[in-house]
Design an enzyme around this catalytic site. Structure first.
Site, PDB file in Angstrom:
ATOM      1  N   GLU A  52     -33.387  60.881  14.337  1.00 18.78           N
ATOM      2  CA  GLU A  52     -33.507  59.458  14.636  1.00 18.78           C
ATOM      3  C   GLU A  52     -33.634  58.733  13.292  1.00 18.78           C
ATOM      4  OE1 GLU A  52     -36.845  58.278  17.088  1.00 18.78           O
ATOM      5  OE2 GLU A  52     -36.268  56.160  16.889  1.00 18.78           O
ATOM      6  N   ARG A 276     -41.517  74.528  15.218  1.00 16.69           N
ATOM      7  CA  ARG A 276     -41.550  73.547  14.127  1.00 16.69           C
ATOM      8  C   ARG A 276     -42.032  74.212  12.857  1.00 16.69           C
ATOM      9  NH1 ARG A 276     -41.615  68.099  15.670  1.00 16.69           N
ATOM     10  NH2 ARG A 276     -42.347  67.326  13.677  1.00 16.69           N
ATOM     11  N   LYS A 286     -42.757  61.721  10.468  1.00 14.30           N
ATOM     12  CA  LYS A 286     -42.116  60.539   9.877  1.00 14.30           C
ATOM     13  C   LYS A 286     -42.978  59.298  10.043  1.00 14.30           C
ATOM     14  CE  LYS A 286     -38.142  61.119  11.946  1.00 14.30           C
ATOM     15  NZ  LYS A 286     -36.783  60.962  12.465  1.00 14.30           N
TER      16      LYS A 286
HETATM   17  P1  ATP Z   1     -41.201  63.666  13.059  1.00  9.26           P
HETATM   18  O1  ATP Z   1     -42.077  64.449  13.986  1.00  9.26           O
HETATM   19  O2  ATP Z   1     -41.412  63.934  11.631  1.00  9.26           O
HETATM   20  O3  ATP Z   1     -41.178  62.213  13.356  1.00  9.26           O
HETATM   21  P2  ATP Z   1     -38.958  63.998  14.676  1.00  9.26           P
HETATM   22  O4  ATP Z   1     -38.910  65.242  15.458  1.00  9.26           O
HETATM   23  O5  ATP Z   1     -39.356  62.783  15.376  1.00  9.26           O
HETATM   24  O6  ATP Z   1     -39.770  64.231  13.356  1.00  9.26           O
HETATM   25  P3  ATP Z   1     -36.157  63.658  14.588  1.00  9.26           P
HETATM   26  O7  ATP Z   1     -35.403  62.699  13.779  1.00  9.26           O
HETATM   27  O8  ATP Z   1     -36.208  63.473  16.055  1.00  9.26           O
HETATM   28  O9  ATP Z   1     -37.599  63.700  13.983  1.00  9.26           O
HETATM   29  O10 ATP Z   1     -35.749  65.141  14.248  1.00  9.26           O
HETATM   30  C1  ATP Z   1     -34.436  65.608  14.135  1.00  9.26           C
HETATM   31  C2  ATP Z   1     -34.468  67.083  14.384  1.00  9.26           C
HETATM   32  O11 ATP Z   1     -35.321  67.723  13.451  1.00  9.26           O
HETATM   33  C3  ATP Z   1     -34.991  67.409  15.764  1.00  9.26           C
HETATM   34  O12 ATP Z   1     -34.139  68.354  16.364  1.00  9.26           O
HETATM   35  C4  ATP Z   1     -36.351  67.985  15.506  1.00  9.26           C
HETATM   36  O13 ATP Z   1     -36.656  68.965  16.464  1.00  9.26           O
HETATM   37  C5  ATP Z   1     -36.200  68.585  14.107  1.00  9.26           C
HETATM   38  N1  ATP Z   1     -37.483  68.636  13.405  1.00  9.26           N
HETATM   39  C6  ATP Z   1     -38.329  67.612  13.171  1.00  9.26           C
HETATM   40  N2  ATP Z   1     -39.450  68.040  12.566  1.00  9.26           N
HETATM   41  C7  ATP Z   1     -39.312  69.376  12.399  1.00  9.26           C
HETATM   42  C8  ATP Z   1     -40.133  70.408  11.838  1.00  9.26           C
HETATM   43  N3  ATP Z   1     -41.340  70.148  11.311  1.00  9.26           N
HETATM   44  N4  ATP Z   1     -39.663  71.683  11.853  1.00  9.26           N
HETATM   45  C9  ATP Z   1     -38.454  71.957  12.361  1.00  9.26           C
HETATM   46  N5  ATP Z   1     -37.639  71.045  12.897  1.00  9.26           N
HETATM   47  C10 ATP Z   1     -38.052  69.762  12.928  1.00  9.26           C
HETATM   48 MG    MG Z   2     -38.298  62.782  17.316  1.00  8.82          MG
END
Ligand code: ATP
Ligand code: MG
Length: 577
Positions: A52, A276, A286
Site C-alpha cells: 500500500e 512476518r 509503516k
Molecule cells: P506495515 O505493517 O509496516 O504497515 P503492511 O503489511 O501494512 O506493513 P503493506 O504495504 O500492506 O504493508 O505490505 C506489502 C506486503 O509486505 C504485504 O504482503 C505484507 O504481508 C508484507 N509485509 C509487510 N510487513 C512485513 C514483514 N515485517 N515481514 C514480511 N512481510 C511483510
Molecule cells: Mg497492510
C-alpha cells in the site's frame, strides 16, 4: 567506544560462509507441487508484491519482496508490482515512487506495474453482479452500529435490519452511492455471508464505503472505495496470480478471499501465508515509522537509523547482504523474532569482502616525531583490502606530525593498557615503531600533543631485530589529512522488543536517546576526498563507513554502517561451544 579490540589491527570479522540466497521453504514446495500437477495448466507461475503506498518500505517488506520475486523467478514465472491503493486519505505519489526505487535497489524488476485503482471499474461491475445474485446489500447502519452488531469471538453477530433489502433497492442505492448522492459514512455495501460465522471476517464484511476524497491517481472520479479484502483477491485474480503470498495476519482473511473469487467465478488465485519478519530492537510498522518522521524523532524516512530500505541504504547496507540475511532468517508458518545481530553479521561479512580499507582518526590527538626530519614526508604502501588482493595497494603519506586517536594514548596507563603511553613502544600501521617520550599540555592542563621518537629501521611496521610490540594503531599525516564529519549510530530502540512498554506508555517511549552521535573534525587520509556514494570503506579499527549524501566538497560526511565487532559470530560460537 570505537572498537572492541584496539590492540590488534587484525580485528576483522570472522567470515561466515555466505549461504544460498534462496530461502528454503514450504512455499517453494507448494509451488513445485502445483507446477508438477499442472494445477494452472500451462500458465506460468505468477506472483505479485502488493504494497500500500502509504509509507516507505522497510526491511520486513524486503522479506516479502524476496519471496514474491525470488520464488516466481525460480520457477520461470513473473511478478507484478501492484500498489494496493484503495485508501486515498493515506496514499501519496511520493510513496509510489520510493517503493519502485527500493524494489529495484534490492535487485528485482517487475513484469507489470499495476494499481488496484486500475481495477475500480471492474470491481464496481463485480459488486453489481454480487448484488444481483443476492450476495451483497447496502447497509445504512453507522460504523459504530455495524461494530456492535458484529458480535465477538464467543457470541454470534446480529443481522442488520437492512440485510433483507430487495435486489432492486440495493442496486438503486449502490448506484446512487457511486453517483455521490450520500455523505461519507452514511451507507456501505456489505457482502451477505453469515453473521454467525465463527470467523469474524465472514460476518457480512464491508465491501465499499463512501469517501469523498481525492485519490492520488483517480482524482475525484470515485467517491466510493473498495475495502482491502474486496480489492485484493480480485486484483490477484485479474492479474492471473497463481500464488498470492502474504503474511500470517491475513490467514483469517483467506476464507473471504476465496469466497469472493468463488461467488464471481473468476480466475482462482490462491493465498498462502508466511511469517512476518520481526527483528530485535527494531520497529517494523509503516504507521509508526511515519509517526517518527512526522514528529521529527528522526531526520526523515531515510535517516540511517531507520529500518526503511532507504534508511539502511543511506547507512551503507547493501542489497546483497539484505537478500542473504532474509534467506538465512528463513520462512515459516509461525511468527518469531530474529536477532538484529544476525542482520549486522551478514552485512559485515559482505562489507569485509568489498570494503576498501582506509585510515581515519575520529578524535584526533597530535603526535610529533621529534627525530623525523622536519619538512620531510614519505609514502608507505598499504593494501586496499587484505581480503581481496585484486583491490591493489595505495600510497599513504607519512610525516613528522601525525594524528592518532585520543583513546590510543594514556599519560598514566591503566593496567593492561597496551597502547601508547610514556616510554611505551607501539606500531603505526604499515609505517614505523614509535615510542612516546613526553607530552605537551596547555595552560589549563589539557593534552596538546605527544612527542615521540621513531625507529627508522622498522619501516613497513616490523623491526629487523625481531622486537615485538603489543599494539598497532592507525594514524593520518597531520599536514595531509582532510577533515570530515562522522555520524555514529546506535540502535534506535533501547529494548530488544520495542513494544515492551509499561502501561500507559507507547513504543516511542522506548526510543534510544543516544542513537545518533555526531563527531565533528575527524581527520581522514586524503584519498577519501574522492569517495563516492557507492564506495564502501573499512576505516581501520573503527568500522565500516560510507559517504553520506549530505556531503559537499570540502565538508564530507561519513556514516558508520557498523562497528567492526561482530557479536553475532560470538553468539554463534558460544551456542556451538
Ligand atoms: P506495515 O505493517 O509496516 O504497515 P503492511 O503489511 O501494512 O506493513 P503493506 O504495504 O500492506 O504493508 O505490505 C506489502 C506486503 O509486505 C504485504 O504482503 C505484507 O504481508 C508484507 N509485509 C509487510 N510487513 C512485513 C514483514 N515485517 N515481514 C514480511 N512481510 C511483510
Ligand atoms: Mg497492510
Amino acid at each position: 567506544m570505537t572498537n572492541s579490540n584496539p590492540e590488534s589491527h587484525d580485528d576483522q570479522d570472522q567470515a561466515a560462509p555466505i549461504q544460498d540466497a534462496r530461502p528454503s521453504s514450504f512455499l517453494r514446495d507448494i509451488i513445485a507441487e502445483d507446477v508438477r500437477t499442472k494445477k494452472y495448466g500451462d500458465a506460468q507461475v505468477q506472483t505479485r508484491f502488493p504494497p500500500e503506498p502509504n509509507g516507505y518500505l522497510h526491511i520486513g517488506h524486503a522479506k516479502a519482496i524476496c519471496i514474491d520475486f525470488g520464488l516466481a523467478d525460480e520457477f520461470g514465472g513473473k511478478t507484478n508490482l501492484r500498489f494496493d491503493d484503495t485508501n486515498p486519505e493515506k496514499e501519496e505519489q511520493e510513496y509510489v515512487d520510493s517503493i519502485q526505487a527500493d524494489v529495484r535497489w534490492l535487485g528485482f524488476d517487475w513484469e507489470r506495474l499495476c494499481y488496484a485503482s486500475d481495477y475500480f471499474p471492474q470491481l464496481y461491475e463485480w459488486a453489481l453482479q454480487l448484488i444481483k445474485t443476492g450476495k451483497a446489500y447496502v447497509d445504512d447502519l453507522t460504523a459504530d452500529e455495524i461494530r456492535r452488531h458484529r458480535g465477538t469471538l464467543t457470541e454470534p453477530g446480529k443481522d442488520s435490519p437492512y440485510r433483507t433489502r430487495s435486489v432492486e433497492e440495493n442496486l438503486d442505492l449502490f448506484i446512487r452511492m457511486k453517483q455521490g448522492e450520500f455523505p461519507d459514512g452514511t451507507r456501505v455495501l456489505r457482502a451477505k455471508i453469515d453473521m454467525a460465522s465463527p470467523n469474524l471476517n465472514m460476518r457480512d464484511p464491508v465491501m465499499y464505503r463512501i469517501l469523498h476524497a481525492t485519490h492520488h491517481r483517480t482524482g475525484d472520479e470515485w467517491c466510493i472505495y473498495p475495502m482491502y479484502d474486496y480489492a485484493h483477491g480480485q486484483s490477484d485474480s485479474l492479474e492471473r496470480v497463481t500464488h498470492s503470498m502474504c503474511t500470517l495476519e491475513f490467514a483469517d482473511h483467506q476464507p473471504l478471499y476465496r469466497w469472493y473469487i468463488e461467488q464471481l467465478g473468476i480466475f482462482p488465485s490462491q493465498q498462502f501465508e508466511f511469517d512476518r519478519l520481526n527483528i530485535t530492537y527494531t520497529m517494523l510498522s509503516k504507521r509508526k515509522l511515519l509517526q517518527l518522521v512526522q514528529e521529527n524523532r528522526v531526520n526523515g524516512w531515510d535517516d540511517p537509523r531507520m529500518p526503511t530500505l532507504c534508511g539502511i541504504r543511506r547507512r551503507g547496507f547493501t542489497p546483497e547482504a539484505i537478500r542473504t540475511f532474509v534467506a538465512a532468517a528463513g520462512v515459516s508458518r509461525t511468527n518469531g523474532v530474529t536477532d538484529v545481530e544476525m542482520l549486522e553479521h551478514f552485512q559485515r561479512d559482505d562489507l569485509n569482502h568489498r570494503a576498501r580499507r582506509a585510515m581515519a582518526v575520529l578524535r584526533p590527538l597530535k603526535v610529533v616525531i621529534d627525530n623525523y626530519p622536519e619538512g620531510q614526508s614519505e609514502q608507505v604502501e598499504v593494501a586496499n583490502n587484505p581480503e581481496d588482493p585484486s583491490a591493489g595497494t595505495r600510497q599513504v603519506l607519512f610525516s613528522r606530525e601525525l594524528y592518532i586517536e585520543q583513546d590510543d594514548f594514556r599519560e598514566v596507563p591503566p593496567p593492561k593498557y597496551y597502547r601508547l603511553s610514556p616510554g611505551k613502544e607501539v606500531r603505526l600501521r604499515n609505517a614505523y615503531f614509535i615510542t612516546a617520550q613526553s607530552v605537551q599540555k596547555s595552560v589549563d592542563g589539557s593534552l596538546v600533543e605527544v612527542h615521540c621518537t621513531y625507529d627508522p629501521a622498522s619501516r613497513g611496521g616490523n623491526s629487523p631485530d625481531g622486537r615485538k610490540v603489543k599494539s598497532t594503531m592507525h594514524w593520518v599525516s597531520a599536514a595531509h589529512a582532510i577533515s570530515a564529519e562522522i555520524r555514529l549510530f546506535d540502535k534506535l530502540f533501547s529494548k530488544p522488543d520495542p513494544y515492551d512498554v509499561a502501561e500507559g506508555q507507547d513504543v516511542l517511549d522506548n526510543l534510544n536517546p543516544n542513537s545518533l552521535e555526531i563527531v565533528a573534525g575527524a581527520k581522514l587520509e586524503p584519498s577519501l576526498a574522492n569517495a563516492t556514494l557507492e564506495d564502501r570503506f573499512q576505516f581501520e579499527r573503527v568500522g565500516y563507513f560510507c559517504l553520506d549524501p549530505d556531503s559537499i566538497p570540502g565538508n564530507l560526511v561519513f556514516n558508520r554502517t557498523l562497528p567492526l565487532k561482530d557479536s553475532w559470530a560470538r553468539i554463534e560460537k558460544k551456542a556451538g561451544a
